[in-house]
Write a protein that holds these residues in place. Structure first.
Motif, mmCIF file in Angstrom:
data_model
loop_
_atom_site.group_PDB
_atom_site.id
_atom_site.type_symbol
_atom_site.label_atom_id
_atom_site.label_comp_id
_atom_site.label_asym_id
_atom_site.label_seq_id
_atom_site.Cartn_x
_atom_site.Cartn_y
_atom_site.Cartn_z
ATOM 1 N N GLU A 82 -80.541 42.054 -9.901
ATOM 2 C CA GLU A 82 -81.740 42.514 -8.961
ATOM 3 C C GLU A 82 -81.901 44.041 -9.449
ATOM 4 O OE1 GLU A 82 -82.006 41.785 -4.933
ATOM 5 O OE2 GLU A 82 -81.044 39.898 -5.528
ATOM 6 N N PHE A 83 -80.716 44.465 -9.467
ATOM 7 C CA PHE A 83 -80.716 46.123 -9.873
ATOM 8 C C PHE A 83 -81.455 46.386 -11.213
ATOM 9 C CE2 PHE A 83 -78.631 49.664 -11.986
ATOM 10 C CZ PHE A 83 -78.843 50.800 -11.058
ATOM 11 N N PHE A 84 -81.139 45.769 -12.248
ATOM 12 C CA PHE A 84 -81.509 46.002 -13.606
ATOM 13 C C PHE A 84 -83.080 45.524 -13.800
ATOM 14 C CE2 PHE A 84 -77.264 45.486 -14.952
ATOM 15 C CZ PHE A 84 -76.805 46.949 -15.298
ATOM 16 N N GLN A 85 -83.430 44.461 -12.959
ATOM 17 C CA GLN A 85 -84.701 43.914 -12.871
ATOM 18 C C GLN A 85 -85.802 44.952 -12.214
ATOM 19 O OE1 GLN A 85 -85.465 40.363 -10.490
ATOM 20 N NE2 GLN A 85 -86.850 39.400 -12.027
ATOM 21 N N LYS A 86 -85.310 45.502 -11.103
ATOM 22 C CA LYS A 86 -85.992 46.751 -10.497
ATOM 23 C C LYS A 86 -86.310 47.930 -11.407
ATOM 24 C CE LYS A 86 -86.133 49.354 -6.012
ATOM 25 N NZ LYS A 86 -86.150 50.664 -6.755
ATOM 26 N N LYS A 87 -85.292 47.983 -12.234
ATOM 27 C CA LYS A 87 -85.568 49.320 -13.099
ATOM 28 C C LYS A 87 -86.552 48.984 -14.273
ATOM 29 C CE LYS A 87 -81.372 52.072 -13.023
ATOM 30 N NZ LYS A 87 -81.998 53.329 -12.526
ATOM 31 N N ILE A 88 -86.247 47.659 -14.752
ATOM 32 C CA ILE A 88 -87.123 47.202 -15.832
ATOM 33 C C ILE A 88 -88.629 47.130 -15.440
ATOM 34 C CG2 ILE A 88 -87.720 45.045 -17.479
ATOM 35 C CD1 ILE A 88 -84.425 45.045 -17.593
ATOM 36 N N PHE A 89 -88.805 46.715 -14.275
ATOM 37 C CA PHE A 89 -90.228 46.638 -13.787
ATOM 38 C C PHE A 89 -90.789 47.702 -13.558
ATOM 39 C CE2 PHE A 89 -89.491 41.978 -13.958
ATOM 40 C CZ PHE A 89 -90.772 41.484 -14.024
ATOM 41 N N GLU A 90 -89.894 48.572 -13.081
ATOM 42 C CA GLU A 90 -90.514 50.058 -12.583
ATOM 43 C C GLU A 90 -91.048 50.699 -14.247
ATOM 44 O OE1 GLU A 90 -87.449 52.177 -10.666
ATOM 45 O OE2 GLU A 90 -87.918 51.179 -8.819
ATOM 46 N N ALA A 91 -90.361 50.386 -15.101
ATOM 47 C CA ALA A 91 -90.499 51.099 -16.404
ATOM 48 C C ALA A 91 -91.963 50.555 -16.935
ATOM 49 C CB ALA A 91 -89.309 50.863 -17.386
ATOM 50 N N TYR A 92 -92.198 49.225 -16.693
ATOM 51 C CA TYR A 92 -93.280 48.478 -17.034
ATOM 52 C C TYR A 92 -94.437 49.002 -16.544
ATOM 53 C CZ TYR A 92 -96.551 44.930 -17.977
ATOM 54 O OH TYR A 92 -97.779 44.122 -18.326
ATOM 55 N N GLU A 93 -94.272 49.503 -15.387
ATOM 56 C CA GLU A 93 -95.390 49.960 -14.423
ATOM 57 C C GLU A 93 -95.875 51.085 -15.294
ATOM 58 O OE1 GLU A 93 -97.351 48.589 -11.916
ATOM 59 O OE2 GLU A 93 -96.451 46.942 -12.256
ATOM 60 N N VAL A 94 -95.036 51.909 -15.627
ATOM 61 C CA VAL A 94 -95.161 53.194 -16.098
ATOM 62 C C VAL A 94 -96.250 53.103 -17.554
ATOM 63 C CG1 VAL A 94 -94.407 55.248 -17.138
ATOM 64 C CG2 VAL A 94 -93.390 54.626 -15.334
ATOM 65 N N ARG A 95 -95.967 52.049 -18.154
ATOM 66 C CA ARG A 95 -96.481 51.692 -19.313
ATOM 67 C C ARG A 95 -97.900 51.079 -19.305
ATOM 68 N NH1 ARG A 95 -91.177 53.376 -18.912
ATOM 69 N NH2 ARG A 95 -90.365 53.882 -20.949
ATOM 70 N N LYS A 96 -98.155 50.537 -18.136
ATOM 71 C CA LYS A 96 -99.158 49.493 -17.844
ATOM 72 C C LYS A 96 -100.509 50.015 -18.662
ATOM 73 C CE LYS A 96 -99.843 46.235 -14.541
ATOM 74 N NZ LYS A 96 -99.729 45.854 -13.164
ATOM 75 N N PRO A 97 -100.937 51.290 -18.161
ATOM 76 C CA PRO A 97 -102.141 51.963 -18.828
ATOM 77 C C PRO A 97 -102.249 52.015 -20.436
ATOM 78 C CG PRO A 97 -101.128 53.448 -17.160
ATOM 79 C CD PRO A 97 -100.131 52.313 -17.617
ATOM 80 N N LEU A 98 -101.099 51.748 -21.051
ATOM 81 C CA LEU A 98 -101.356 51.843 -22.538
ATOM 82 C C LEU A 98 -101.977 50.465 -23.081
ATOM 83 C CD1 LEU A 98 -98.121 52.868 -24.331
ATOM 84 C CD2 LEU A 98 -100.487 53.605 -24.798
ATOM 85 N N LEU A 99 -101.560 49.383 -22.091
ATOM 86 C CA LEU A 99 -102.110 48.041 -22.596
ATOM 87 C C LEU A 99 -103.531 47.783 -22.402
ATOM 88 C CD1 LEU A 99 -98.951 46.024 -21.209
ATOM 89 C CD2 LEU A 99 -98.962 46.930 -23.368
ATOM 90 N N GLU A 100 -104.367 48.805 -21.799
ATOM 91 C CA GLU A 100 -105.639 48.579 -21.458
ATOM 92 C C GLU A 100 -106.283 49.310 -22.596
ATOM 93 O OE1 GLU A 100 -105.955 50.149 -17.726
ATOM 94 O OE2 GLU A 100 -104.620 48.459 -16.962
ATOM 95 N N THR A 101 -105.640 49.575 -23.686
ATOM 96 C CA THR A 101 -106.383 50.559 -24.686
ATOM 97 C C THR A 101 -106.253 49.745 -25.965
ATOM 98 O OG1 THR A 101 -104.211 51.468 -25.183
ATOM 99 C CG2 THR A 101 -105.444 52.832 -23.716
#
Length: 397
Positions: A82-101
């Motif tokens: 759970e600890f690692f999952q939270k970090k990885i999903f938080e990181a993904y959220e930061v990158r999300k705007p890129l995927l709209e380009t």
């Protein structure tokens, strides 16, 4: 592999202060007390000097001068899936705007800057590359892989190991498939609609340099009808964006013929009308030769490899950056654009810009710094040493 154990640790006061300010590295000489010997990946629980309360958690690395790499600050935490999952999903959220380009290649995990030191995860379309720089992650791979796959929605994950890990006797090897199937080395991906392919098992780092994406896109936007010189082009990142953006003529220059073949292949993946020339050899020699023959371009991009991998290389690196600045100025047409970049973290942004200023002054050439850029959003900067990439766009008048 034995399961990680917990270690109780107290740091020297100065180190404790630095860690509390968010610095992710603890050197061996900063440890004041440790309750037992630790092995790679053991959980280092940090106790406050004054009140004995837990203030942070790191992973122990007995064979590295950076003995503890921080993964959590502010009280205790359970180091589990759970600890690692939270970090990885938080990181993904930061990158999300890129995927709209119209982009599907990005860095999902940027080591220390995402709270996971020594771990890099790059996503290329539907394949992810997990690159380990430290054995601390080996006991946790089984926890990390499902979370990485779920966040990024990839079909497969492959493992790359740093040179020092490849030499160690561990139960994993370079190229291991951690998730799904991956039979083919190469994968095709896109940046702002521009197509590329990378060899994820044999290419540098994880197959491609994703950090310059925003600068490549910028060059593509400025290249219409222009002549472009891309120095240290590797697989043609800047060249291909320039061609796709309508450049009239692009010259990719690199020491490696193999890299230039990749550049040509990447150019062929896109529709363009411009001419693409490749030039193999030593950049300094070839650029000097071009200057001698009074060759000039509308846009010149100089993005060398890191010249300062250690402290003792800093002075030589500065001289090389100065020399490349001089050559770049001479090769850029009046009203043209010179893009000078550095990925040496040991030379900071101010020092890099000072080198340029000195060379412009020495040559009595006037210019305007139109733009100064650092990392794209998938390479967030979490601490000073995490900032390595810098680029100056100079308009030569």
């Amino acid at each position: 592999m034995a399961s990680p154990i917990s270690l109780a640790i107290k740091l020297k006061p100065t180190a404790e202060k630095l860690v509390k300010q968010g610095h992710p590295w603890i050197f061996s000489e900063s440890i004041e007390k440790i309750n037992k010997p630790g092995k790679a990946g053991d959980v280092a629980i940090l106790f406050d000097q004054r009140n004995n309360k837990v203030f942070g958690i790191g992973l122990y690395d007995p064979d590295s001068p950076i003995r503890i790499k921080m993964i959590h600050l502010g009280g205790g935490a359970k180091i589990n899936e759970e600890f690692f999952q939270k970090k990885i999903f938080e990181a993904y959220e930061v990158r999300k705007p890129l995927l709209e380009t119209d982009t599907n290649a990005y860095r999902l995990i940027f080591g220390e800057n995402d709270g996971l030191p020594g771990l890099i995860v790059d996503i290329y379309n539907n394949v992810g590359v997990v690159k380990l720089y430290s054995p601390i992650w080996l006991p946790y791979l089984k926890m990390l892989v499902p979370a990485i796959a779920e966040a990024s929605q990839v079909e497969s994950l492959v493992l790359r190991l740093s040179r020092n890990l490849q030499k160690m006797k561990i139960s994993f090897k370079e190229g291991d498939v951690l998730y799904g199937n991956f039979d083919n080395h190469t994968v095709t991906f896109k940046e702002y609609g521009v197509n590329f392919q990378a060899d994820l098992l044999l290419g540098h780092k994880t197959g491609f340099f994703l950090d310059h994406r925003a600068n490549r896109h910028r060059v593509g936007q400025l290249a219409k009808g222009k002549t472009v010189l891309d120095v240290f082009s590797y697989a043609g990142g800047f060249s291909v964006h320039a061609l796709a953006g309508g450049a009239k003529e692009v010259t990719s220059l690199d020491f490696s013929k193999q890299a230039l073949e990749l550049a040509q292949q990447n150019a062929n993946l896109n529709n363009h009308d411009g001419k693409h020339f490749t030039l193999a050899g030593d950049a300094f020699e070839l650029l000097n030769d071009m200057v001698k023959h009074k060759k000039q371009f509308d846009i010149v991009i100089i993005d060398p490899p890191s010249f300062a991998k250690s402290k003792k290389e800093i002075d030589v690196a500065k001289k090389k950056y100065a020399e490349l600045t001089t050559l770049g100025i001479q090769l850029t047409r009046k009203n043209g654009l010179l893009l000078l970049a550095s990925c040496s973290s040991r030379i900071n942004a101010d020092e890099f810009l000072d080198i340029h200023r000195d060379e412009f002054d020495r040559l009595k050439v006037t210019c305007q710094l139109e733009e100064f850029t650092q990392h794209d959003i998938d390479h967030p900067i979490g601490f000073d040493e995490g900032a390595y990439l810098k680029s100056g766009y100079y308009r030569i008048s």
